[in-house]
Design an enzyme around this catalytic site. Structure first.
Site, PDB file in Angstrom:
ATOM      1  N   GLU A 163       7.419   3.835  -1.208  1.00 29.85           N
ATOM      2  CA  GLU A 163       6.655   2.638  -1.563  1.00 29.85           C
ATOM      3  C   GLU A 163       5.527   2.955  -2.537  1.00 29.85           C
ATOM      4  OE1 GLU A 163       3.489   3.307  -0.488  1.00 29.85           O
ATOM      5  OE2 GLU A 163       4.310   5.002   0.630  1.00 29.85           O
ATOM      6  N   GLU A 304       5.335   7.274  -2.022  1.00 27.95           N
ATOM      7  CA  GLU A 304       6.419   7.280  -3.016  1.00 27.95           C
ATOM      8  C   GLU A 304       7.739   7.803  -2.459  1.00 27.95           C
ATOM      9  OE1 GLU A 304       5.299   9.617  -6.426  1.00 27.95           O
ATOM     10  OE2 GLU A 304       3.421   8.556  -6.739  1.00 27.95           O
TER      11      GLU A 304
END
Length: 336
Positions: A163, A304
């Site tokens: 994310e 991430e």
């Protein structure tokens, strides 16, 4: 094998109807593991991971050839409360960095031989400030779940979801607080690097948000306190379950998202393994709530999907040993 759903109830029903692990393949993989040219248990958790992976793929001698990493991005209205050290504009800037191949996750995905997809979810329309009411309407959260569901490739054989979203450690902390109670202070961390005053602000926001939304549970916690990128990760994890694609879980935010799915449907996370324990202070407690032991602990806190992407290589090593090693009979070596 895609599916359309128009409500949280329909989504939950799809997950509840998803197939379980292939017990026969898992049993055969376990039997093979007992015949490999090594002392019993000599490869430690690598053996357990390989057998788990084999069971979900329905193949007692599998390989990992097509891992997929998906990064979901979303913006949060709660950033208006001053919960992040960075402005919301950074979300869009980082999405461009992902798309241009300049972020850590690009390098880690490449090192793991994984395809990387980046899904930006309505960045121009942040979720609502959850201290004032639900972050998303049902239609909004369902749309994000559907985007995550549709992003999973049918031919992937391993999935990592990550994310990007300024303010999303606050959402994750609020979800954890709603699901597992405790004090708000126990669930908040420094995220992008807030100071002591920022940490106190995050705790206040988490406490107010959970109270405002009446202590939501399961997928309602995702709707009321989450963000589009968290819902995207949940949708992708659910689709992976339907397709029997094992998932490596990333850090605190991904784990909080997964927890809403696990609380909504018993066994919904059986195809998920924790890739790492992040440096975000509440992540160990959240993993403990899910009964997950992380593969790695490298003091990472980037998000991430980065920690999970590193763990792809560990799982690949486990599966390679399991499927590539000779048995005692094949090698002509005595096992006694």
């Amino acid at each position: 094998m895609s599916a359309e759903f128009t409500s949280l109830a329909e989504f939950q029903q799809l997950v509840a109807a998803a197939p379980g692990v292939d017990q026969q393949a898992m049993g055969e993989a376990e039997a093979r593991n007992g015949q490999l040219t090594k002392p019993p248990g000599a490869l430690g958790r690598l053996e357990d991971m390989a057998i788990w992976y084999a069971g979900w793929r329905g193949n007692p001698r599998p390989s990992i050839d097509a891992p997929q990493v998906i990064i979901f991005a979303g913006n949060h209205g709660v950033t208006a409360q001053g919960v992040s050290a960075f402005p919301a504009e950074v979300t869009a800037q980082m999405v461009l960095n992902f798309q241009h191949g300049g972020a850590a996750i690009n390098q880690l995905s490449k090192a793991a031989g994984a395809d990387l997809d980046v899904i930006a979810l309505d960045l121009d329309t942040p979720t609502a400030d959850f201290t004032q009411g639900p972050a998303m309407s049902e239609a909004e959260v369902v749309a994000a779940l559907q985007a995550g569901w549709n992003a999973v490739k049918d031919d992937a054989d391993l999935l990592v979801v990550g994310e990007m979203g300024i303010g999303n450690t606050t959402s994750a902390a609020a979800i954890a607080h709603a699901l597992y109670v405790g004090e708000a202070e126990e669930w908040v961390g420094r995220g992008t690097g807030v100071d002591e005053a920022g940490l106190a602000t995050k705790a206040r926001v988490v406490r107010e948000g959970v109270a405002m939304n009446n202590d939501p549970k399961g997928l309602e916690a995702l709707r009321c306190l989450g963000g589009r990128e968290l819902a995207g990760m949940v949708g992708a994890m659910a689709r992976a379950r339907v397709l029997r694609i094992p998932v490596i879980l990333d850090g605190f935010i991904a784990t909080a998202a997964a927890a809403t799915l696990g609380e909504a449907v018993d066994g919904a996370l059986d195809h998920v393994i924790a890739g790492h324990q992040s440096a975000e202070s509440a992540h160990p407690a959240l993993l403990a709530q899910l009964g997950m032991e992380p593969i790695l602990s490298l003091n990472m806190r980037l998000g991430e999907g980065s920690g999970a992407a590193v763990a792809i290589n560990i799982l690949k090593a486990a599966v390679a040993c399991h499927s590539g090693m000779a048995t005692f009979a094949e090698a002509g070596v005595s096992d006694s």
